[in-house]
Design a protein around this motif. Structure first.
Motif, PDB file in Angstrom:
ATOM      1  N   THR A  66       0.828  -1.207   0.000  1.00  0.00           N
ATOM      2  CA  THR A  66       0.000   0.000   0.000  1.00  0.00           C
ATOM      3  C   THR A  66       0.860   1.254   0.000  1.00  0.00           C
ATOM      4  N   ARG A  67       0.270   2.333  -0.460  1.00  0.00           N
ATOM      5  CA  ARG A  67       0.968   3.611  -0.473  1.00  0.00           C
ATOM      6  C   ARG A  67       1.310   4.065   0.941  1.00  0.00           C
ATOM      7  N   GLU A  68       0.358   3.930   1.868  1.00  0.00           N
ATOM      8  CA  GLU A  68       0.560   4.444   3.210  1.00  0.00           C
ATOM      9  C   GLU A  68       1.659   3.683   3.945  1.00  0.00           C
ATOM     10  N   SER A  69       1.658   2.370   3.871  1.00  0.00           N
ATOM     11  CA  SER A  69       2.701   1.610   4.570  1.00  0.00           C
ATOM     12  C   SER A  69       4.056   1.835   3.917  1.00  0.00           C
ATOM     13  N   THR A  70       4.071   2.058   2.612  1.00  0.00           N
ATOM     14  CA  THR A  70       5.327   2.378   1.929  1.00  0.00           C
ATOM     15  C   THR A  70       5.841   3.742   2.385  1.00  0.00           C
ATOM     16  N   ARG A  71       4.926   4.703   2.494  1.00  0.00           N
ATOM     17  CA  ARG A  71       5.316   6.034   2.974  1.00  0.00           C
ATOM     18  C   ARG A  71       5.857   5.953   4.397  1.00  0.00           C
ATOM     19  N   THR A 119      22.471   0.888  10.069  1.00  0.00           N
ATOM     20  CA  THR A 119      21.058   0.513  10.101  1.00  0.00           C
ATOM     21  C   THR A 119      20.267   1.420   9.160  1.00  0.00           C
ATOM     22  N   GLY A 120      20.563   2.708   9.168  1.00  0.00           N
ATOM     23  CA  GLY A 120      19.920   3.614   8.233  1.00  0.00           C
ATOM     24  C   GLY A 120      20.210   3.235   6.788  1.00  0.00           C
ATOM     25  N   ILE A 121      21.455   2.852   6.516  1.00  0.00           N
ATOM     26  CA  ILE A 121      21.846   2.415   5.174  1.00  0.00           C
ATOM     27  C   ILE A 121      21.063   1.159   4.776  1.00  0.00           C
ATOM     28  N   HIS A 122      21.011   0.203   5.675  1.00  0.00           N
ATOM     29  CA  HIS A 122      20.293  -1.043   5.421  1.00  0.00           C
ATOM     30  C   HIS A 122      18.805  -0.781   5.179  1.00  0.00           C
ATOM     31  N   THR A 123      18.198   0.092   5.995  1.00  0.00           N
ATOM     32  CA  THR A 123      16.782   0.413   5.849  1.00  0.00           C
ATOM     33  C   THR A 123      16.523   1.099   4.515  1.00  0.00           C
ATOM     34  N   ALA A 124      17.408   2.001   4.113  1.00  0.00           N
ATOM     35  CA  ALA A 124      17.271   2.678   2.822  1.00  0.00           C
ATOM     36  C   ALA A 124      17.379   1.692   1.670  1.00  0.00           C
ATOM     37  N   THR A 125      18.313   0.755   1.779  1.00  0.00           N
ATOM     38  CA  THR A 125      18.499  -0.234   0.710  1.00  0.00           C
ATOM     39  C   THR A 125      17.267  -1.124   0.573  1.00  0.00           C
ATOM     40  N   LYS A 126      16.669  -1.497   1.687  1.00  0.00           N
ATOM     41  CA  LYS A 126      15.444  -2.293   1.627  1.00  0.00           C
ATOM     42  C   LYS A 126      14.330  -1.505   0.945  1.00  0.00           C
ATOM     43  N   PHE A 127      14.254  -0.223   1.236  1.00  0.00           N
ATOM     44  CA  PHE A 127      13.235   0.595   0.583  1.00  0.00           C
ATOM     45  C   PHE A 127      13.483   0.648  -0.927  1.00  0.00           C
ATOM     46  N   ILE A 128      14.719   0.896  -1.320  1.00  0.00           N
ATOM     47  CA  ILE A 128      15.065   0.978  -2.739  1.00  0.00           C
ATOM     48  C   ILE A 128      14.745  -0.338  -3.449  1.00  0.00           C
ATOM     49  N   THR A 129      14.932  -1.451  -2.755  1.00  0.00           N
ATOM     50  CA  THR A 129      14.702  -2.772  -3.337  1.00  0.00           C
ATOM     51  C   THR A 129      13.220  -3.097  -3.488  1.00  0.00           C
ATOM     52  N   TYR A 130      12.427  -2.787  -2.465  1.00  0.00           N
ATOM     53  CA  TYR A 130      11.040  -3.240  -2.443  1.00  0.00           C
ATOM     54  C   TYR A 130      10.029  -2.202  -2.931  1.00  0.00           C
ATOM     55  N   ALA A 131      10.351  -0.924  -2.857  1.00  0.00           N
ATOM     56  CA  ALA A 131       9.370   0.096  -3.236  1.00  0.00           C
ATOM     57  C   ALA A 131       8.879  -0.021  -4.677  1.00  0.00           C
ATOM     58  N   PRO A 132       9.711  -0.448  -5.643  1.00  0.00           N
ATOM     59  CA  PRO A 132       9.203  -0.563  -7.018  1.00  0.00           C
ATOM     60  C   PRO A 132       7.998  -1.488  -7.166  1.00  0.00           C
ATOM     61  N   SER A 133       7.807  -2.394  -6.205  1.00  0.00           N
ATOM     62  CA  SER A 133       6.699  -3.345  -6.321  1.00  0.00           C
ATOM     63  C   SER A 133       5.370  -2.793  -5.808  1.00  0.00           C
ATOM     64  N   CYS A 134       5.371  -1.590  -5.204  1.00  0.00           N
ATOM     65  CA  CYS A 134       4.136  -1.048  -4.633  1.00  0.00           C
ATOM     66  C   CYS A 134       3.162  -0.666  -5.762  1.00  0.00           C
ATOM     67  N   GLU A 188       0.338   0.894  -5.594  1.00  0.00           N
ATOM     68  CA  GLU A 188      -0.461   2.105  -5.383  1.00  0.00           C
ATOM     69  C   GLU A 188       0.316   3.399  -5.630  1.00  0.00           C
ATOM     70  N   LEU A 189       1.551   3.283  -6.029  1.00  0.00           N
ATOM     71  CA  LEU A 189       2.354   4.476  -6.278  1.00  0.00           C
ATOM     72  C   LEU A 189       2.406   4.794  -7.763  1.00  0.00           C
ATOM     73  N   SER A 190       2.243   6.068  -8.091  1.00  0.00           N
ATOM     74  CA  SER A 190       2.492   6.485  -9.465  1.00  0.00           C
ATOM     75  C   SER A 190       3.986   6.390  -9.743  1.00  0.00           C
ATOM     76  N   GLU A 191       4.353   6.359 -10.999  1.00  0.00           N
ATOM     77  CA  GLU A 191       5.769   6.273 -11.341  1.00  0.00           C
ATOM     78  C   GLU A 191       6.535   7.495 -10.828  1.00  0.00           C
ATOM     79  N   THR A 192       5.885   8.651 -10.884  1.00  0.00           N
ATOM     80  CA  THR A 192       6.538   9.873 -10.407  1.00  0.00           C
ATOM     81  C   THR A 192       6.819   9.792  -8.913  1.00  0.00           C
ATOM     82  N   THR A 193       5.818   9.399  -8.137  1.00  0.00           N
ATOM     83  CA  THR A 193       6.007   9.288  -6.686  1.00  0.00           C
ATOM     84  C   THR A 193       7.003   8.195  -6.357  1.00  0.00           C
ATOM     85  N   LYS A 194       6.905   7.083  -7.041  1.00  0.00           N
ATOM     86  CA  LYS A 194       7.821   5.968  -6.800  1.00  0.00           C
ATOM     87  C   LYS A 194       9.270   6.404  -7.031  1.00  0.00           C
ATOM     88  N   ASN A 195       9.503   7.074  -8.134  1.00  0.00           N
ATOM     89  CA  ASN A 195      10.865   7.523  -8.449  1.00  0.00           C
ATOM     90  C   ASN A 195      11.356   8.539  -7.419  1.00  0.00           C
TER      91      ASN A 195
END
Length: 637
Positions: free
Chosen positions: A39-44, A115-130, A132-139
């Motif tokens: 979902t958009r909200e949990s991704t945010r 930990t911040g680096i690891h958390t950011a990398t997980k976001f970069i890896t998994y966010a493309p699959s959301c 509910e995000l437009s391509e603009t917001t996703k990018n």
């Protein structure tokens, strides 16, 4: 040998987690991550968690706490700017050179940023699959996480020197005994930081947060192109400086186990090229964003520039006034402002808590001496062989004899800056001094119930009498960012980068690469003009222009010391310049807080400071080296 699921860059976590737990969580962790990004909200919300590792530098006295968020450091009181009265504050470990690789704070900050680096990398890896995000917001969101990851690497390198760069890898199945990750070279670290920031700029960041609305929406406090580009300048400045350009011999022979040198050996031409790259980057930032998005903060009284109010506004950071600030580039929303305000509000015994704090973050006499006089000249140009007696610049008009007979008033607004009967040491100083330092006899900022005058003599309302712990060891309290209203009631952002720092970076890099460039004088003078002091070579009461090269470098360093005082710059500046052994390895002084009356105003040793060559960097946490034999320790630890 059993295989376990290992999070790269957070090796110390393994010590507190069973192998079984890691084995069991592999599929569920991957499943849960996929669920989060449905979902958009949990991704945010997950992106918001990446932001939590931005430093909250308002909490520097509580380094002993175990939290891995907010990533504050010892910077202010571990430099020659200030001293904490309270003995539990860990900045003392730097000041007396007793920091070790096993100190908990050393491991926590390593763990925090990774930990911040690891958390950011997980976001970069998994966010493309959301979905509910437009391509603009996703990018955009992925670019924010990418920039934050690069910034966290910058903070690691700034503190520890070269560190392992692990890129986009989240985890791998590796036998614990075989996991060996060497430190990347300093050039590899900076290449990665700069390239990732550029990628974020080019692949989704909005140009400026003003395009996203107001503080109640998703705008302020977010990473945009201007922030990423400002950090590119920061990274280039460190890379060009002697600490990282091969100029610090302490690290010339530091190698990985395979013989790879961690610091470069550069020709003078190569060093100059690095400074030029930093200058060009700063020039591009200024051309693109000033005055379009940023400008030095300027406040006016009766239509006339008010330097005191301008500087207070530039360094205050009230959350409710973010839209009115023209200078703030990067800051943290959600801070320990109450802690900072307690540290910087004098004790003021006998009044209510609106006016009363701890006042235990004491500015040093050396920092007080560094502020200019109203005529733009330095009051003190050095010290006699005893390290205490000042060499007074007679042309500045500075005197330590006697007291002033009448109120010294701001020439623009008429506000009283130094009340009558105040020591002449505090007379006719530049506006930034009165915004940055609380001295004995000064009127407190908040006066709703009547004026309070801070008295730091032994028996004074903010003095040492009765053995209280809440007093200043130096006879001064850091005033910068202190509350203008009741203590603890102001919402504040923690300012981490502002335009004045970009200007100072620019002139420093130019002086090292193109010393005849007229922009050096232009931007140095812009800062002095806003500060309300005479400029070099132009304007009323102009001062002689410092000679290109070393004399100009000294002028730039002096300006930087004052303009960025108590903003977490000095600790790193003296290290990257390679001057820490000279200006940090000596006693600090203040007033005589054991005395009343005129005896208070005697320069008195507060502490003998020790700086050893090893202190240019933090040690690598011993717990990490115990696991990873390829991770070499910094010299001296």
């Amino acid at each position: 040998m059993k295989k376990i699921y290992i999070v790269l860059g957070m090796l110390s976590l393994i010590l507190s987690t069973s192998c079984k737990k890691y084995l069991d969580q592999v599929p569920t962790d991957r499943l849960s991550m996929e669920k989060i990004f449905e979902t958009r909200e949990s991704t945010r919300q997950y992106l918001a968690s990446v932001y939590t590792y931005i430093p909250d530098e308002y909490n520097q006295r509580q380094l002993q706490e175990g939290e891995i968020f907010k990533t504050y450091g010892p910077w202010t009181a571990a430099s020659d700017e200030a001293e904490y009265t309270w003995t539990f504050v860990l900045s003392h470990l730097w000041n007396n050179n007793t920091i070790t690789a096993t100190e908990g704070f050393i491991g926590r900050r390593w763990k925090s940023w990774y930990t911040g680096i690891h958390t950011a990398t997980k976001f970069i890896t998994y966010a493309p699959s959301c979905p509910e995000l437009s391509e603009t917001t996703k990018n955009q969101w992925i670019a924010e996480a990418r920039a934050l990851r690069a910034i966290y690497y910058f903070y690691l390198v700034r503190a520890y020197g070269p560190v392992p760069v692990i890129g986009d890898v989240i985890s791998q199945d590796t036998p614990l005994g075989e996991l060996q990750i060497p430190r990347s070279t300093s050039d590899e670290c900076f290449d990665y930081i700069i390239s990732e920031l550029r990628r974020a700029v080019n692949e989704g960041l909005v140009e400026h947060v003003s395009q996203e609305g107001n503080p109640s929406s998703e705008g302020y406090g977010r990473i945009d192109r201007t922030v990423a580009r400002a950090f590119i300048i920061e990274a280039m400045m460190f890379r060009a400086s002697p600490l990282f350009n091969g100029g610090n011999q302490q690290y010339a022979g530091l190698t990985n186990p395979d013989g790879t040198k961690l610091f470069p050996t550069l020709s003078d031409a190569d060093k100059k090229a690095r400074w030029k790259a930093a200058a060009d980057e700063a020039a591009s930032f200024i051309a693109d964003y000033v005055p379009r998005f940023y400008d030095l903060q300027r406040e006016y009284t009766n239509g006339v520039l008010d330097p005191y109010l301008s500087y207070r506004a530039a360094t205050r950071g009230a959350y409710t006034k973010l839209s009115s600030y023209t200078e703030l580039i990067f800051y943290r929303i959600g801070t320990s402002s109450g802690t900072m305000q307690y540290d910087r509000t004098p004790n003021h015994k006998g009044v209510n808590n609106d006016y009363k704090g701890g006042g235990a973050l004491g500015a040093t006499q050396e920092m007080v001496d560094a502020y200019f006089m109203a005529n733009g000249q330095l009051p003190v140009t050095g010290y006699e062989s005893d390290g205490k007696t000042p060499v007074i610049n007679a042309a500045s008009g500075y005197s330590e004899t006697g007291k002033i007979s009448a109120d010294y008033k701001d020439p623009v607004s008429g506000r009283v800056l130094a009340p009558s009967n105040t020591s002449r040491m505090y007379y006719n100083r530049e506006p930034r001094f009165y915004a940055g330092i609380t001295f004995s006899g000064q009127k407190w900022l908040y006066d709703k119930d009547g004026a309070i005058y801070t008295d730091m003599t032994y028996s004074g309302n903010a003095g040492k009498l009765q053995g209280v712990n809440d007093f200043s060891k130096t006879g001064y309290v850091v005033r910068k960012s202190a509350p203008e209203g009741p203590r603890g009631t102001e919402d504040r952002v923690c300012i981490l980068l502002r335009l004045a720092q970009v200007y100072l970076n620019y002139v420093e890099a130019l002086n090292e690469s193109d010393p005849s460039n007229p922009d050096i004088l232009k931007y140095l003078n812009l800062i002095r003009e806003r500060a309300g002091i005479p400029k070099y070579g132009t304007g009323a009461n102009a001062l002689p222009v410092p000679a290109a090269g070393q004399e100009m470098a000294k002028a730039i360093m002096a300006e930087r010391r004052v303009e960025l005082a108590f903003e977490n710059s000095r600790f790193f500046d003296v290290r990257r310049w390679g001057t820490a052994e000279q200006n940090q390895n000596k006693a600090i002084y203040g007033m005589n807080v054991e005395a009343d009356g005129d005896n208070f105003y005697k320069r008195t040793k507060v502490e003998d400071r020790v700086f050893d060559k090893r202190q240019y960097f933090f040690p690598i946490p011993q717990s990490e080296i115990d696991i990873d034999k390829a991770l070499v320790q910094n010299p001296g630890y």
